[in-house]
Structure formats: C-alpha cells, structure tokens
Design a protein around this motif. Structure first.
Motif, PDB file in Angstrom:
ATOM      1  N   MET A   1       0.919  -1.300  -0.045  1.00  0.00           N
ATOM      2  CA  MET A   1       0.089   0.101   0.134  1.00  0.00           C
ATOM      3  C   MET A   1       0.989   1.239   0.122  1.00  0.00           C
ATOM      4  SD  MET A   1      -3.223   0.385   2.410  1.00  0.00           S
ATOM      5  CE  MET A   1      -2.487   1.764   3.881  1.00  0.00           C
ATOM      6  N   THR A   2       0.610   2.109  -0.842  1.00  0.00           N
ATOM      7  CA  THR A   2       1.421   3.466  -0.962  1.00  0.00           C
ATOM      8  C   THR A   2       1.031   4.289   0.280  1.00  0.00           C
ATOM      9  OG1 THR A   2       0.821   3.198  -3.343  1.00  0.00           O
ATOM     10  CG2 THR A   2       1.792   5.359  -2.450  1.00  0.00           C
ATOM     11  N   SER A   3       1.967   4.837   0.897  1.00  0.00           N
ATOM     12  CA  SER A   3       1.796   5.624   2.169  1.00  0.00           C
ATOM     13  C   SER A   3       0.910   6.907   1.816  1.00  0.00           C
ATOM     14  CB  SER A   3       2.966   6.109   2.799  1.00  0.00           C
ATOM     15  OG  SER A   3       3.663   7.269   2.203  1.00  0.00           O
ATOM     16  N   SER A   4       0.213   7.312   2.778  1.00  0.00           N
ATOM     17  CA  SER A   4      -0.696   8.266   2.509  1.00  0.00           C
ATOM     18  C   SER A   4       0.051   9.581   2.415  1.00  0.00           C
ATOM     19  CB  SER A   4      -1.512   8.552   3.940  1.00  0.00           C
ATOM     20  OG  SER A   4      -2.383   7.699   4.063  1.00  0.00           O
ATOM     21  N   MET A   5       1.229   9.820   2.816  1.00  0.00           N
ATOM     22  CA  MET A   5       2.022  10.908   2.715  1.00  0.00           C
ATOM     23  C   MET A   5       2.460  10.794   1.147  1.00  0.00           C
ATOM     24  SD  MET A   5       2.844  12.926   4.917  1.00  0.00           S
ATOM     25  CE  MET A   5       2.836  13.209   6.716  1.00  0.00           C
ATOM     26  N   ALA A   6       2.793   9.716   0.687  1.00  0.00           N
ATOM     27  CA  ALA A   6       3.156   9.636  -0.977  1.00  0.00           C
ATOM     28  C   ALA A   6       1.757   9.985  -1.757  1.00  0.00           C
ATOM     29  CB  ALA A   6       3.734   8.404  -1.338  1.00  0.00           C
ATOM     30  N   LEU A   7       0.675   9.527  -1.162  1.00  0.00           N
ATOM     31  CA  LEU A   7      -0.493   9.726  -2.040  1.00  0.00           C
ATOM     32  C   LEU A   7      -0.813  11.455  -2.074  1.00  0.00           C
ATOM     33  CD1 LEU A   7      -3.035   6.946  -0.765  1.00  0.00           C
ATOM     34  CD2 LEU A   7      -1.665   7.254  -3.042  1.00  0.00           C
ATOM     35  N   LEU A   8      -0.499  11.971  -1.126  1.00  0.00           N
ATOM     36  CA  LEU A   8      -0.606  13.638  -0.993  1.00  0.00           C
ATOM     37  C   LEU A   8       0.224  14.099  -2.233  1.00  0.00           C
ATOM     38  CD1 LEU A   8      -0.478  15.044   2.294  1.00  0.00           C
ATOM     39  CD2 LEU A   8      -2.307  14.997   0.754  1.00  0.00           C
ATOM     40  N   ASP A   9       1.560  13.741  -2.238  1.00  0.00           N
ATOM     41  CA  ASP A   9       2.292  14.171  -3.376  1.00  0.00           C
ATOM     42  C   ASP A   9       1.727  13.918  -4.736  1.00  0.00           C
ATOM     43  OD1 ASP A   9       4.441  14.943  -1.824  1.00  0.00           O
ATOM     44  OD2 ASP A   9       5.626  13.146  -1.669  1.00  0.00           O
ATOM     45  N   GLN A  10       1.258  12.629  -4.958  1.00  0.00           N
ATOM     46  CA  GLN A  10       0.645  12.179  -6.087  1.00  0.00           C
ATOM     47  C   GLN A  10      -0.418  13.168  -6.385  1.00  0.00           C
ATOM     48  OE1 GLN A  10      -0.790   8.378  -7.128  1.00  0.00           O
ATOM     49  NE2 GLN A  10       1.181   7.400  -6.209  1.00  0.00           N
ATOM     50  N   LEU A  11      -1.427  13.054  -5.563  1.00  0.00           N
ATOM     51  CA  LEU A  11      -2.601  14.242  -5.582  1.00  0.00           C
ATOM     52  C   LEU A  11      -2.256  15.472  -6.180  1.00  0.00           C
ATOM     53  CD1 LEU A  11      -5.529  14.344  -5.761  1.00  0.00           C
ATOM     54  CD2 LEU A  11      -5.359  14.721  -3.240  1.00  0.00           C
ATOM     55  N   ALA A  12      -0.989  16.154  -5.463  1.00  0.00           N
ATOM     56  CA  ALA A  12      -0.654  17.603  -5.570  1.00  0.00           C
ATOM     57  C   ALA A  12      -0.118  17.825  -6.988  1.00  0.00           C
ATOM     58  CB  ALA A  12       0.183  17.938  -4.551  1.00  0.00           C
ATOM     59  N   CYS A  13       0.561  16.454  -7.592  1.00  0.00           N
ATOM     60  CA  CYS A  13       1.322  16.405  -8.590  1.00  0.00           C
ATOM     61  C   CYS A  13       0.586  16.157  -9.800  1.00  0.00           C
ATOM     62  CB  CYS A  13       2.611  15.737  -8.843  1.00  0.00           C
ATOM     63  SG  CYS A  13       3.705  16.190  -7.513  1.00  0.00           S
ATOM     64  N   SER A  14      -0.321  14.969  -9.769  1.00  0.00           N
ATOM     65  CA  SER A  14      -0.998  14.593 -10.986  1.00  0.00           C
ATOM     66  C   SER A  14      -2.581  14.779 -11.013  1.00  0.00           C
ATOM     67  CB  SER A  14      -0.868  13.140 -11.013  1.00  0.00           C
ATOM     68  OG  SER A  14      -1.157  12.397 -10.099  1.00  0.00           O
ATOM     69  N   HIS A  15      -2.794  15.224  -9.872  1.00  0.00           N
ATOM     70  CA  HIS A  15      -4.477  15.669  -9.485  1.00  0.00           C
ATOM     71  C   HIS A  15      -5.307  14.554  -9.896  1.00  0.00           C
ATOM     72  CE1 HIS A  15      -2.518  19.776  -9.366  1.00  0.00           C
ATOM     73  NE2 HIS A  15      -2.140  19.701 -10.616  1.00  0.00           N
ATOM     74  N   THR A  16      -4.770  13.351  -9.470  1.00  0.00           N
ATOM     75  CA  THR A  16      -5.706  12.196  -9.750  1.00  0.00           C
ATOM     76  C   THR A  16      -5.389  11.082  -8.784  1.00  0.00           C
ATOM     77  OG1 THR A  16      -6.779  10.499 -11.191  1.00  0.00           O
ATOM     78  CG2 THR A  16      -4.573  11.346 -11.746  1.00  0.00           C
ATOM     79  N   LEU A  17      -6.567  10.444  -8.422  1.00  0.00           N
ATOM     80  CA  LEU A  17      -5.873   9.360  -7.456  1.00  0.00           C
ATOM     81  C   LEU A  17      -7.052   8.259  -7.668  1.00  0.00           C
ATOM     82  CD1 LEU A  17      -5.266  10.536  -3.987  1.00  0.00           C
ATOM     83  CD2 LEU A  17      -3.609   9.666  -5.730  1.00  0.00           C
ATOM     84  N   SER A  18      -6.769   7.134  -7.385  1.00  0.00           N
ATOM     85  CA  SER A  18      -7.934   6.035  -7.655  1.00  0.00           C
ATOM     86  C   SER A  18      -9.145   6.054  -6.570  1.00  0.00           C
ATOM     87  CB  SER A  18      -7.552   4.619  -7.649  1.00  0.00           C
ATOM     88  OG  SER A  18      -7.019   4.239  -6.169  1.00  0.00           O
ATOM     89  N   LEU A  19     -10.256   5.387  -6.567  1.00  0.00           N
ATOM     90  CA  LEU A  19     -11.182   5.641  -5.521  1.00  0.00           C
ATOM     91  C   LEU A  19     -10.685   5.052  -4.076  1.00  0.00           C
ATOM     92  CD1 LEU A  19     -14.761   4.173  -6.726  1.00  0.00           C
ATOM     93  CD2 LEU A  19     -14.062   6.269  -5.620  1.00  0.00           C
ATOM     94  N   GLN A  20      -9.979   3.919  -4.344  1.00  0.00           N
ATOM     95  CA  GLN A  20      -9.216   3.319  -3.058  1.00  0.00           C
ATOM     96  C   GLN A  20      -8.386   4.217  -2.486  1.00  0.00           C
ATOM     97  OE1 GLN A  20      -9.462   1.853  -6.198  1.00  0.00           O
ATOM     98  NE2 GLN A  20     -11.118   0.512  -5.641  1.00  0.00           N
ATOM     99  N   GLU A  21      -7.602   5.026  -3.253  1.00  0.00           N
ATOM    100  CA  GLU A  21      -6.793   5.826  -2.681  1.00  0.00           C
ATOM    101  C   GLU A  21      -7.254   7.002  -1.917  1.00  0.00           C
ATOM    102  OE1 GLU A  21      -2.744   4.993  -5.495  1.00  0.00           O
ATOM    103  OE2 GLU A  21      -4.438   6.310  -6.286  1.00  0.00           O
TER     104      GLU A  21
END
Ligand code: 5AD
Length: 349
Positions: A1-21
């Motif tokens: 599982m990707t850490s929540s901190m890493a998901l924050l980076d992803q959201l801020a950069c690519s502006h998209t996440l999966s439903l589960q994320e």
C-alpha cells in the motif's frame, strides 16, 4: 500500500487518485498526515488566490420548496415552517443593499421549483440591467435544459446545484423515490454545456454515509471538474425524518476542502454556513484548510430565521452581510483579506 504521505504528493502533482486511494486519505488518522495536508492545501490556495477571500451576497429568495429531501428543514412536508417568497422588488432591494455594501456577486438561492423559468429570467434581467458589473449566480434547483438556456441568455453567469452525493444508492436513502439522481446529474452536465460556471457539492456526515461514499464524491469532483464545490457538514433539523442523526464533523469537512484544493488548485471552495454553524470560528478554519469563498447573508432580516435548513443555522454576526467589517476583521486575524472582486473561478472550461 502506498503511504498516505506519498499519495498526497501524487494528488498534488497529477491531480488524480483511484477511488481506493481517496478512501485511504479520507480515513487516514495520522496527525502528521493531517498536518501536512493542511499546510499543503493552504499553500496551494495561497499560490492560486493569494491571501484573498471572495465574498458573495447570498439572497435567500424563498423557502417554499417543492422537494421533500429527508434531511432538509425546508422540505415540503415540514408543516412547522412558515413559508415566504420574496417579490422581485424585495430581491432588488437586497441587491441594492448588497451593492452598496460592496458585493459584486449575488447568489439567488431558494427552495427548488418555487419559480417558473420565466420568473427567474425576469429576476436575472432586472439584476443584469441594474448591476452590469456584477456576477449573477443562481441556486434554485433542477430545471429542464431549455429553462437553463433561457436563464443563461438572460445573463446568469453561474449556477450552484449540489449533487448531494455521488453514490446513487445513498442518494436514494436521503431523498424520496420521486427524485432522480440521473436527472440531477444531467442538470449539472447541461449547465456546464450552456456555459455556466458550475458548482456542485455534497454533505459530510450525512446519515448512512460511509468513508467510501466521500471517496466517490471526491472522484466525481475530479472527473466533473466543476468551477466551484460547496461542502458542509450534515446538521440535523428536528422536524425532519433524519433529525435524530448526529451531525457531520467539522474536521472531515475541512479535510474535504484540502483534498479538493490539491485536486483542483483553481477551484472555488466556500467555507460554508453549515461549517460556521457547527463550530465557533468554523469558516476561518475552513479558509485555512483551503477554502477561498464566504457567502454572507443578504436576505431580509425578518425572513432569515425561516430559511432553516438545519437547527442553529447562523444568520447574524459575521454571517450577516451587514457586518462585513466584522468578517474583514476575523479574516484579517488569520492573515486573509476580504475582496469585493467578482471572484471568477480559475478553473478553465
Ligand atoms: N444539513 C446540512 N446541509 C443541508 N442542506 C440541506 N439540509 C441540510 C442539513 N440538514 C444543504 C443541502 C442543500 C443545500 C441547500 O443545503 O446540501 O443542497
């Protein structure tokens, strides 16, 4: 599982996440994560909009709602409500007062199905004529596509229609069978096609709502890409069928502001009256979590109490358009400046 901190980076950069994320970020309770979320959302908010807070003059044009939403205090079957409908003259008087106070955006909000499209067009034309420099926002519920078309032609710029929840099964539990989730979603698409700046929105902590439902709301906002998104906590109203359910949480509401800010940096996000009604300083906290709009109340004072969507709804103090000085002071205290600009959305398209 990707850490929540890493998901924050992803959201801020690519502006998209999966439903589960999204669901993971909705449920993450690590204080360090929440602290990082708040700081990043505030930084993005300030990069996009500086320290400015846009204001909208909210005119509650009437509470004679034809809908029967199970959570709403002005639902049709609530006999305890004293109904009112403002006349065109009343509405114009509210706008005049608002204009003199400095407002350059008026939001006409009211119960669904109260006005024919002809009546709405008349209001819009009248405001357009008197105040060509102001943005006109409508928030009057569902109509047919042709009706929206006429309102747009008359000069309305923006339309707010909360989707309430992006989960169809939950939508059905919160609304009577006669209300169609599909029709509401169609309405949002029509509004966008007709060139309105469109606002959708949802409640946090609505009865029966699960964290996964909030993840679906976030995914819907990501895909629909509205210009605005209004989010507030559910607050019980005692005369409604859902009036004994507990209120939604202010912290979760703020978390939604922050996640949406990272997802769509230019989004207009109001710090809602419901948030301000739930906790002292709620709207100021909302601004610090990424919101950038407040909508003080311009409705005639003697009618305000009747627009009770939920119990203990704020209608005075800094919630009142007449007390703009207090609002300015409370925003200045957290480093923000109230601006009277029209405040168009930076979301393109
Ligand atoms: N608590 C919080 N928000 C509510 N709304 C209606 N009733 C409630 C309530 N009990 C919101 C809905 C609606 C908007 C006018 O107010 O999201 O779209």
């Amino acid at each position: 599982m990707t850490s929540s901190m890493a998901l924050l980076d992803q959201l801020a950069c690519s502006h998209t996440l999966s439903l589960q994320e999204y669901a993971q970020l909705v449920q993450e309770d690590d204080p360090e994560f929440l602290d990082a979320l708040q700081r990043r959302a505030e930084a993005v908010r300030n990069k996009m909009y500086g320290n400015q807070v846009f204001i909208r003059g909210l005119v509650e044009v009437g509470n004679a709602c034809r809908r029967n939403c199970l959570y709403c205090g002005i639902r049709r079957e609530n006999r305890a409500v004293e109904r009112y409908v403002l006349s065109l003259g009343d509405v114009m008087a509210c706008c005049r007062e608002g204009y003199d106070l400095g407002f350059r955006t008026f939001v006409l909000q009211g119960g669904e199905g109260m006005f024919s499209s002809r009546q709405v067009v008349e209001m819009v034309q009248s405001i357009r004529r008197h105040y060509p420099d102001c943005a006109i926002t409508l928030s009057l519920g569902e109509y047919d596509r042709e009706d929206f078309c006429r309102m747009r032609e008359a000069g309305a710029d923006r339309y707010l229609l909360r989707h309430e929840t992006a989960n169809e099964a939950l939508y059905r539990r919160l609304h009577p069978a006669a209300m169609s989730f599909r029709h509401r979603m169609d309405n949002l698409r029509w509004l966008r096609e007709l060139g309105f700046q469109v606002g959708c929105g949802f409640m946090v902590g609505a009865p029966f709502q699960q964290p996964e439902h909030l993840a679906e709301d976030l995914k819907f906002v990501e895909i629909f890409r509205p210009h605005m998104c209004g989010v507030g906590p559910f607050l019980p109203q005692k005369d409604t069928p859902l009036g004994t359910h507990p209120p939604g949480s202010a912290a979760m509401t703020c978390r939604m502001y922050a996640l949406m800010r990272l997802m769509i940096p230019g989004l207009l996000i109001p710090a809602t009256t419901a948030l301000g009604s739930l906790v002292p300083g709620g709207r100021e906290t909302g601004i610090r979590w990424g919101a950038n709009v407040v909508m003080p109340n311009l409705s005639p004072l003697h009618q305000r109490k009747k627009y009770a969507l939920y119990d203990h709804k704020l209608a005075t103090g800094t919630e009142s358009a007449q007390n703009l000085q207090d609002l300015r002071a409370s925003m200045a205290a957290i480093g923000y400046e109230v601006t009277v600009a029209r405040g168009d959305s930076l979301v393109e398209g």
